[in-house]
Design a protein around this motif. Sequence first.
Motif, PDB file in Angstrom:
ATOM      1  N   VAL A  76      47.550  47.608  44.344  1.00  0.00           N
ATOM      2  CA  VAL A  76      47.615  46.973  42.798  1.00  0.00           C
ATOM      3  C   VAL A  76      48.951  47.227  41.970  1.00  0.00           C
ATOM      4  N   ALA A  77      50.013  48.332  41.910  1.00  0.00           N
ATOM      5  CA  ALA A  77      50.706  48.808  41.666  1.00  0.00           C
ATOM      6  C   ALA A  77      51.563  47.880  42.099  1.00  0.00           C
ATOM      7  N   LEU A  78      52.102  47.442  42.706  1.00  0.00           N
ATOM      8  CA  LEU A  78      52.802  45.964  43.203  1.00  0.00           C
ATOM      9  C   LEU A  78      52.590  45.168  42.245  1.00  0.00           C
ATOM     10  N   ALA A  79      51.022  44.880  42.734  1.00  0.00           N
ATOM     11  CA  ALA A  79      51.021  43.287  42.014  1.00  0.00           C
ATOM     12  C   ALA A  79      51.086  43.553  39.945  1.00  0.00           C
ATOM     13  N   ASP A  80      51.220  45.096  39.236  1.00  0.00           N
ATOM     14  CA  ASP A  80      51.511  45.515  38.006  1.00  0.00           C
ATOM     15  C   ASP A  80      53.006  44.895  38.151  1.00  0.00           C
ATOM     16  N   GLU A  81      53.613  46.011  39.058  1.00  0.00           N
ATOM     17  CA  GLU A  81      55.041  46.193  38.749  1.00  0.00           C
ATOM     18  C   GLU A  81      55.830  44.736  39.102  1.00  0.00           C
ATOM     19  N   LEU A  82      55.350  43.655  39.515  1.00  0.00           N
ATOM     20  CA  LEU A  82      55.721  42.074  39.521  1.00  0.00           C
ATOM     21  C   LEU A  82      55.299  41.106  38.361  1.00  0.00           C
ATOM     22  N   GLY A  83      54.625  42.084  37.657  1.00  0.00           N
ATOM     23  CA  GLY A  83      54.258  40.837  36.579  1.00  0.00           C
ATOM     24  C   GLY A  83      52.670  40.333  36.914  1.00  0.00           C
ATOM     25  N   MET A  84      52.354  41.147  37.851  1.00  0.00           N
ATOM     26  CA  MET A  84      50.809  39.793  37.975  1.00  0.00           C
ATOM     27  C   MET A  84      49.261  40.733  37.818  1.00  0.00           C
ATOM     28  N   ALA A  85      49.282  41.280  37.189  1.00  0.00           N
ATOM     29  CA  ALA A  85      48.150  42.491  37.000  1.00  0.00           C
ATOM     30  C   ALA A  85      47.248  41.212  36.602  1.00  0.00           C
ATOM     31  N   ALA A  86      47.557  40.091  35.481  1.00  0.00           N
ATOM     32  CA  ALA A  86      46.534  39.460  35.389  1.00  0.00           C
ATOM     33  C   ALA A  86      45.945  38.480  36.078  1.00  0.00           C
ATOM     34  N   GLU A  87      47.016  38.281  37.852  1.00  0.00           N
ATOM     35  CA  GLU A  87      45.859  37.626  37.988  1.00  0.00           C
ATOM     36  C   GLU A  87      44.980  38.511  39.137  1.00  0.00           C
ATOM     37  N   LEU A  88      44.810  39.944  39.291  1.00  0.00           N
ATOM     38  CA  LEU A  88      44.307  39.893  40.342  1.00  0.00           C
ATOM     39  C   LEU A  88      42.536  40.101  40.045  1.00  0.00           C
ATOM     40  N   ALA A  89      42.029  39.541  40.922  1.00  0.00           N
ATOM     41  CA  ALA A  89      40.420  39.456  40.980  1.00  0.00           C
ATOM     42  C   ALA A  89      39.924  40.638  41.839  1.00  0.00           C
ATOM     43  N   HIS A  90      38.410  40.689  41.806  1.00  0.00           N
ATOM     44  CA  HIS A  90      37.642  41.418  42.867  1.00  0.00           C
ATOM     45  C   HIS A  90      36.298  40.870  42.819  1.00  0.00           C
ATOM     46  N   PRO A  91      35.430  41.392  43.917  1.00  0.00           N
ATOM     47  CA  PRO A  91      34.657  40.166  44.187  1.00  0.00           C
ATOM     48  C   PRO A  91      33.749  40.993  42.934  1.00  0.00           C
ATOM     49  N   ALA A  92      32.469  39.834  43.716  1.00  0.00           N
ATOM     50  CA  ALA A  92      30.874  39.832  42.541  1.00  0.00           C
ATOM     51  C   ALA A  92      30.190  40.213  43.209  1.00  0.00           C
ATOM     52  N   ARG A  93      29.665  41.191  41.877  1.00  0.00           N
ATOM     53  CA  ARG A  93      28.632  41.999  42.593  1.00  0.00           C
ATOM     54  C   ARG A  93      27.531  41.489  43.115  1.00  0.00           C
ATOM     55  N   PHE A  94      28.292  41.282  44.912  1.00  0.00           N
ATOM     56  CA  PHE A  94      26.822  41.081  46.299  1.00  0.00           C
ATOM     57  C   PHE A  94      27.642  42.197  46.934  1.00  0.00           C
ATOM     58  N   SER A  95      26.223  42.389  47.601  1.00  0.00           N
ATOM     59  CA  SER A  95      26.530  43.266  48.801  1.00  0.00           C
ATOM     60  C   SER A  95      26.675  42.901  49.960  1.00  0.00           C
ATOM     61  N   ALA A  96      27.321  43.045  50.995  1.00  0.00           N
ATOM     62  CA  ALA A  96      28.033  43.144  51.999  1.00  0.00           C
ATOM     63  C   ALA A  96      26.615  43.018  53.171  1.00  0.00           C
ATOM     64  N   THR A  97      25.985  42.359  54.077  1.00  0.00           N
ATOM     65  CA  THR A  97      25.080  42.499  55.277  1.00  0.00           C
ATOM     66  C   THR A  97      26.044  43.194  56.149  1.00  0.00           C
ATOM     67  N   VAL A  98      24.889  43.139  57.680  1.00  0.00           N
ATOM     68  CA  VAL A  98      24.802  43.600  58.821  1.00  0.00           C
ATOM     69  C   VAL A  98      24.244  43.274  59.896  1.00  0.00           C
ATOM     70  N   ARG A  99      24.256  42.289  61.243  1.00  0.00           N
ATOM     71  CA  ARG A  99      23.405  41.901  62.123  1.00  0.00           C
ATOM     72  C   ARG A  99      23.151  43.915  63.213  1.00  0.00           C
TER      73      ARG A  99
END
Length: 476
Positions: A76-99
């Motif tokens: 995250v810090a490198l993206a911010d340093e490179l001026g890319m903070a606005a391009e960051l995305a985070h996962p939607a609120r769906f949980s992972a599962t396991v078989r």
Amino acid sequence: MTAGQRGAPSSVAVVGGGISGLTAAYRLRRLLGDQVTITVFEASSVLGGKLRTAGLAGRPFDVGAEAFLARRPEGVALADELGMAAELAHPARFSATVRAGGRTVGLPARTVLGVPASAAAVADVLSAEGARAVAAEAGLPGLVLPRDDVSLGRLLRARFGDELVDRLVDPLLGGVYAGGADGLGLRATVPAIAAAIDAGAASLTAAAAAQLPAKPSTAPVFATLVGGLSTLVERLSKEAAAEVRLGMPVRELSRRAWGGWRLTAGAAAPAHAPADAVLDVDAVVLAVPAPAASRLLATVTPVAATAFAEVELASMAVVALALPPGTELPQASGVLIGAQERRRDGRPFTAKAFTFSARKWAQHSADGAPVLIRGSVGRFGETQVLRAADEELARLVRADLAELTDVAAEPVDTLVQRWGGGLPQYGAGHVERVARIERAVAALPGIEVAGAALHGVGIPACIATADAAARRLVGR
């Protein structure tokens, strides 16, 4: 510091054009200024290493690493340093599962890479007998770890039984290392657990509980870039302003008698090497996979070369599927699949995980867009399945998807990306192995190492090794 200051190198070669090499080149440019000459050698035809964004049904889609840990600061810090903070995305609120045990269940929350803070945390994943084994662990004799290291799988099986490892720990580790607990070391893989035991935690359950906050954090765990992780590669390359030599593996590395280093690059050793195949520089950063590092250091520092040679690698493949718009997916971000899980016909699954990208990431969930999915294939030591041709591998992965989710739609686009030897295995003793490498390299002037073979395979860990290597080089 600028290149004109006393002791600063005026020319640096960075060997390896993945995230580690490009971060090192970028940091060197920032530290040394415009007058230093930086040359990046990359054996393949493209920069980025395991960060690769391809076109899938006309949309940018990552077919290598898809995200990085946001709770570790370097990415995250490198993206911010490179001026890319606005391009960051985070996962939607769906949980992972396991078989697990033939059922698809929610991935337990209160664990540290599958090591549970309590038996209740993993009850849904285990049988009644397996849950009893986990509950009994806190009452076993106290733990004292060997000074060097211990196999993570051996320790967990001895304390919890096989079921926790097979159903939960191995699927989680398969997504990170493409390897299982039996082949990985405790201290490099779950260092916080090892530290807690060294500090006096009487059980693995107590050690895991000590690492988890009383209230779950609401901060996002992962992040990516909306245009794909190749946008990070492109920005780093631009800002590093290095001369990039693609398709130029470095074959030889040697110290010059009068100081500095000589690199010989090219696909083969011709009788009369062209002038641009040999480069003399003041300093070098090696940011290549362990086998290449071992080969290049063989005559320079045999101790480091031998240690690098001990790092084993796993191969894997990503099968990217674009399903027709409107295809319904499970209400989950994806599913992990243990090696012991079986299909209804008794055969093992080909895939080790699916990421339901159209659920997980907002940038892939637009109305009317193709429904994008990633299937991951390949575990350490299991090479037979990766020998299948691309078409057959995609067919097998689609069959797994249909069995797990009842999604059997015909893809509108398919892409198979293979990563031969893509993931280093952090076997028992890895921490000591890396210490040998770093001590040996530190004794040599003007050379540093970085990359996934050292202190972590994730993007933030690679960034950290590269940044540290650049700063040490300048500091010397």
